[in-house]
Scaffold this motif. Structure first.
Motif, PDB file in Angstrom:
ATOM      1  N   GLU A  92      66.195  40.826  -2.400  1.00 38.76           N
ATOM      2  CA  GLU A  92      67.599  40.525  -2.714  1.00 38.76           C
ATOM      3  C   GLU A  92      67.830  39.013  -2.723  1.00 38.76           C
ATOM      4  N   TYR A  93      67.266  38.318  -1.736  1.00 38.15           N
ATOM      5  CA  TYR A  93      67.386  36.863  -1.671  1.00 38.15           C
ATOM      6  C   TYR A  93      66.799  36.219  -2.924  1.00 38.15           C
ATOM      7  N   LEU A  94      65.613  36.656  -3.336  1.00 40.15           N
ATOM      8  CA  LEU A  94      64.952  36.068  -4.501  1.00 40.15           C
ATOM      9  C   LEU A  94      65.684  36.412  -5.798  1.00 40.15           C
ATOM     10  N   ALA A  95      66.233  37.608  -5.903  1.00 42.47           N
ATOM     11  CA  ALA A  95      67.013  37.972  -7.093  1.00 42.47           C
ATOM     12  C   ALA A  95      68.248  37.078  -7.201  1.00 42.47           C
ATOM     13  N   ASN A  96      68.903  36.827  -6.071  1.00 41.29           N
ATOM     14  CA  ASN A  96      70.066  35.930  -6.077  1.00 41.29           C
ATOM     15  C   ASN A  96      69.658  34.508  -6.450  1.00 41.29           C
ATOM     16  N   LEU A  97      68.494  34.095  -5.990  1.00 35.56           N
ATOM     17  CA  LEU A  97      67.968  32.781  -6.347  1.00 35.56           C
ATOM     18  C   LEU A  97      67.699  32.725  -7.856  1.00 35.56           C
ATOM     19  N   GLY A  98      67.208  33.816  -8.401  1.00 33.48           N
ATOM     20  CA  GLY A  98      67.006  33.903  -9.847  1.00 33.48           C
ATOM     21  C   GLY A  98      68.319  33.757 -10.602  1.00 33.48           C
ATOM     22  N   LYS A  99      69.377  34.414 -10.115  1.00 24.85           N
ATOM     23  CA  LYS A  99      70.706  34.301 -10.742  1.00 24.85           C
ATOM     24  C   LYS A  99      71.166  32.855 -10.754  1.00 24.85           C
ATOM     25  N   THR A 139      48.111  33.118  -6.706  1.00 28.46           N
ATOM     26  CA  THR A 139      48.620  33.568  -7.997  1.00 28.46           C
ATOM     27  C   THR A 139      49.327  34.905  -7.842  1.00 28.46           C
ATOM     28  N   ARG A 140      48.742  35.790  -7.076  1.00 27.36           N
ATOM     29  CA  ARG A 140      49.363  37.112  -6.863  1.00 27.36           C
ATOM     30  C   ARG A 140      50.685  36.981  -6.105  1.00 27.36           C
ATOM     31  N   LEU A 141      50.720  36.101  -5.086  1.00 27.47           N
ATOM     32  CA  LEU A 141      51.964  35.885  -4.349  1.00 27.47           C
ATOM     33  C   LEU A 141      53.018  35.280  -5.265  1.00 27.47           C
ATOM     34  N   TYR A 142      52.646  34.267  -6.011  1.00 27.61           N
ATOM     35  CA  TYR A 142      53.602  33.612  -6.905  1.00 27.61           C
ATOM     36  C   TYR A 142      54.144  34.605  -7.940  1.00 27.61           C
ATOM     37  N   ASP A 143      53.267  35.413  -8.503  1.00 26.97           N
ATOM     38  CA  ASP A 143      53.701  36.415  -9.479  1.00 26.97           C
ATOM     39  C   ASP A 143      54.718  37.379  -8.879  1.00 26.97           C
ATOM     40  N   ALA A 144      54.498  37.768  -7.627  1.00 24.25           N
ATOM     41  CA  ALA A 144      55.439  38.680  -6.955  1.00 24.25           C
ATOM     42  C   ALA A 144      56.790  38.005  -6.736  1.00 24.25           C
ATOM     43  N   VAL A 145      56.778  36.731  -6.377  1.00 25.50           N
ATOM     44  CA  VAL A 145      58.029  35.992  -6.160  1.00 25.50           C
ATOM     45  C   VAL A 145      58.785  35.848  -7.476  1.00 25.50           C
ATOM     46  N   VAL A 146      58.084  35.483  -8.547  1.00 26.56           N
ATOM     47  CA  VAL A 146      58.733  35.323  -9.850  1.00 26.56           C
ATOM     48  C   VAL A 146      59.280  36.657 -10.347  1.00 26.56           C
ATOM     49  N   LYS A 147      58.537  37.716 -10.129  1.00 23.12           N
ATOM     50  CA  LYS A 147      59.008  39.040 -10.548  1.00 23.12           C
ATOM     51  C   LYS A 147      60.329  39.373  -9.837  1.00 23.12           C
ATOM     52  N   ALA A 148      60.398  39.104  -8.541  1.00 24.98           N
ATOM     53  CA  ALA A 148      61.626  39.373  -7.791  1.00 24.98           C
ATOM     54  C   ALA A 148      62.771  38.473  -8.275  1.00 24.98           C
ATOM     55  N   MET A 149      62.469  37.188  -8.522  1.00 24.18           N
ATOM     56  CA  MET A 149      63.508  36.285  -9.020  1.00 24.18           C
ATOM     57  C   MET A 149      63.996  36.715 -10.399  1.00 24.18           C
ATOM     58  N   SER A 150      63.107  37.219 -11.222  1.00 23.60           N
ATOM     59  CA  SER A 150      63.487  37.606 -12.586  1.00 23.60           C
ATOM     60  C   SER A 150      64.473  38.772 -12.587  1.00 23.60           C
ATOM     61  N   HIS A 151      64.523  39.536 -11.500  1.00 26.03           N
ATOM     62  CA  HIS A 151      65.522  40.604 -11.410  1.00 26.03           C
ATOM     63  C   HIS A 151      66.930  40.015 -11.426  1.00 26.03           C
ATOM     64  N   GLY A 152      67.076  38.758 -10.991  1.00 30.12           N
ATOM     65  CA  GLY A 152      68.363  38.079 -11.070  1.00 30.12           C
ATOM     66  C   GLY A 152      68.804  37.869 -12.499  1.00 30.12           C
ATOM     67  N   TRP A 153      67.851  37.577 -13.379  1.00 28.80           N
ATOM     68  CA  TRP A 153      68.164  37.448 -14.806  1.00 28.80           C
ATOM     69  C   TRP A 153      68.542  38.819 -15.355  1.00 28.80           C
ATOM     70  N   ASP A 154      67.761  39.833 -15.001  1.00 27.20           N
ATOM     71  CA  ASP A 154      68.024  41.182 -15.482  1.00 27.20           C
ATOM     72  C   ASP A 154      69.419  41.641 -15.065  1.00 27.20           C
ATOM     73  N   ALA A 155      69.786  41.378 -13.815  1.00 23.72           N
ATOM     74  CA  ALA A 155      71.080  41.818 -13.298  1.00 23.72           C
ATOM     75  C   ALA A 155      72.214  41.142 -14.055  1.00 23.72           C
ATOM     76  N   ARG A 156      72.055  39.869 -14.382  1.00 26.17           N
ATOM     77  CA  ARG A 156      73.112  39.167 -15.120  1.00 26.17           C
ATOM     78  C   ARG A 156      73.246  39.715 -16.528  1.00 26.17           C
ATOM     79  N   LYS A 157      72.117  40.046 -17.151  1.00 22.80           N
ATOM     80  CA  LYS A 157      72.168  40.594 -18.503  1.00 22.80           C
ATOM     81  C   LYS A 157      72.900  41.931 -18.514  1.00 22.80           C
ATOM     82  N   GLU A 158      72.730  42.687 -17.441  1.00 25.45           N
ATOM     83  CA  GLU A 158      73.357  44.009 -17.364  1.00 25.45           C
ATOM     84  C   GLU A 158      74.787  43.922 -16.837  1.00 25.45           C
ATOM     85  N   GLY A 159      75.238  42.715 -16.537  1.00 31.18           N
ATOM     86  CA  GLY A 159      76.612  42.531 -16.056  1.00 31.18           C
ATOM     87  C   GLY A 159      76.808  42.890 -14.610  1.00 31.18           C
ATOM     88  N   LYS A 160      75.731  42.901 -13.830  1.00 37.47           N
ATOM     89  CA  LYS A 160      75.845  43.248 -12.405  1.00 37.47           C
ATOM     90  C   LYS A 160      76.283  42.061 -11.590  1.00 37.47           C
TER      91      LYS A 160
END
Length: 160
Positions: A92-99, A139-160
């Motif tokens: 949740e923290y990383l998704a908000n950071l993505g937003k 690389t695996r850790l970074y990919d996991a962090v970016v994936k979580a942050m990218s959910h922030g972009w997804d949430a904004r696109k969906e109007g969440k």
């Protein structure tokens, strides 16, 4: 983040290598961002404080506000290292950071240059200790962090 779960060996490699880096977060973070601006100078305009546009990466890298940003980025990495066994607790923290990053104009694609910059910084800091296994774990850790942050972009696109 569970699907990208890190093995205990990968967790140990990350923790051991981070111990060296975390001794001077600002210095190593500056290496990361210097490399980032070398790789993608178009990111510089995204960093403006009190409506000030930086004329060069060096001007940006020496500003107190940007140094504070470097500290914050390094603390996010530190939080990920601290929570290696339970990365999902940071979702949740990383998704908000993505937003927040999307709101200031950062594109998800920019994170590939950030990942390259992270690996560059780790290699500079660790030298020969930055083995292929250590690189893969990070690389695996970074990919996991970016994936979580990218959910922030997804949430904004969906109007969440």
């Amino acid at each position: 983040m569970e699907s990208g779960r890190l093995s205990s060996t990968e967790q140990a490699l990350i923790r051991e290598s981070w111990q060296k880096v975390s001794s001077n977060l600002l210095q190593h973070g500056t290496i990361l961002f210097t490399r980032l601006f070398d790789l993608d100078p178009d990111l510089l305009p995204l960093f403006q404080y009190t409506c000030k546009q930086f004329s060069s990466p060096q001007e940006c890298l020496s500003s107190p506000e940007f140094l504070d940003h470097i500290r914050k980025v390094m603390l996010v990495i530190d939080a990920a290292v601290t929570h290696l066994e339970n990365l999902s607790s940071l979702e949740e923290y990383l998704a908000n950071l993505g937003k927040k990053h999307q709101a200031v104009g950062v594109k998800v694609d920019s994170f590939s240059a950030v990942g390259e910059s992270l690996m560059f910084m780790l290699e500079k800091c660790l030298g020969t200790a930055f083995s292929p296994e250590v690189r893969e774990a990070w690389t695996r850790l970074y990919d996991a962090v970016v994936k979580a942050m990218s959910h922030g972009w997804d949430a904004r696109k969906e109007g969440k």
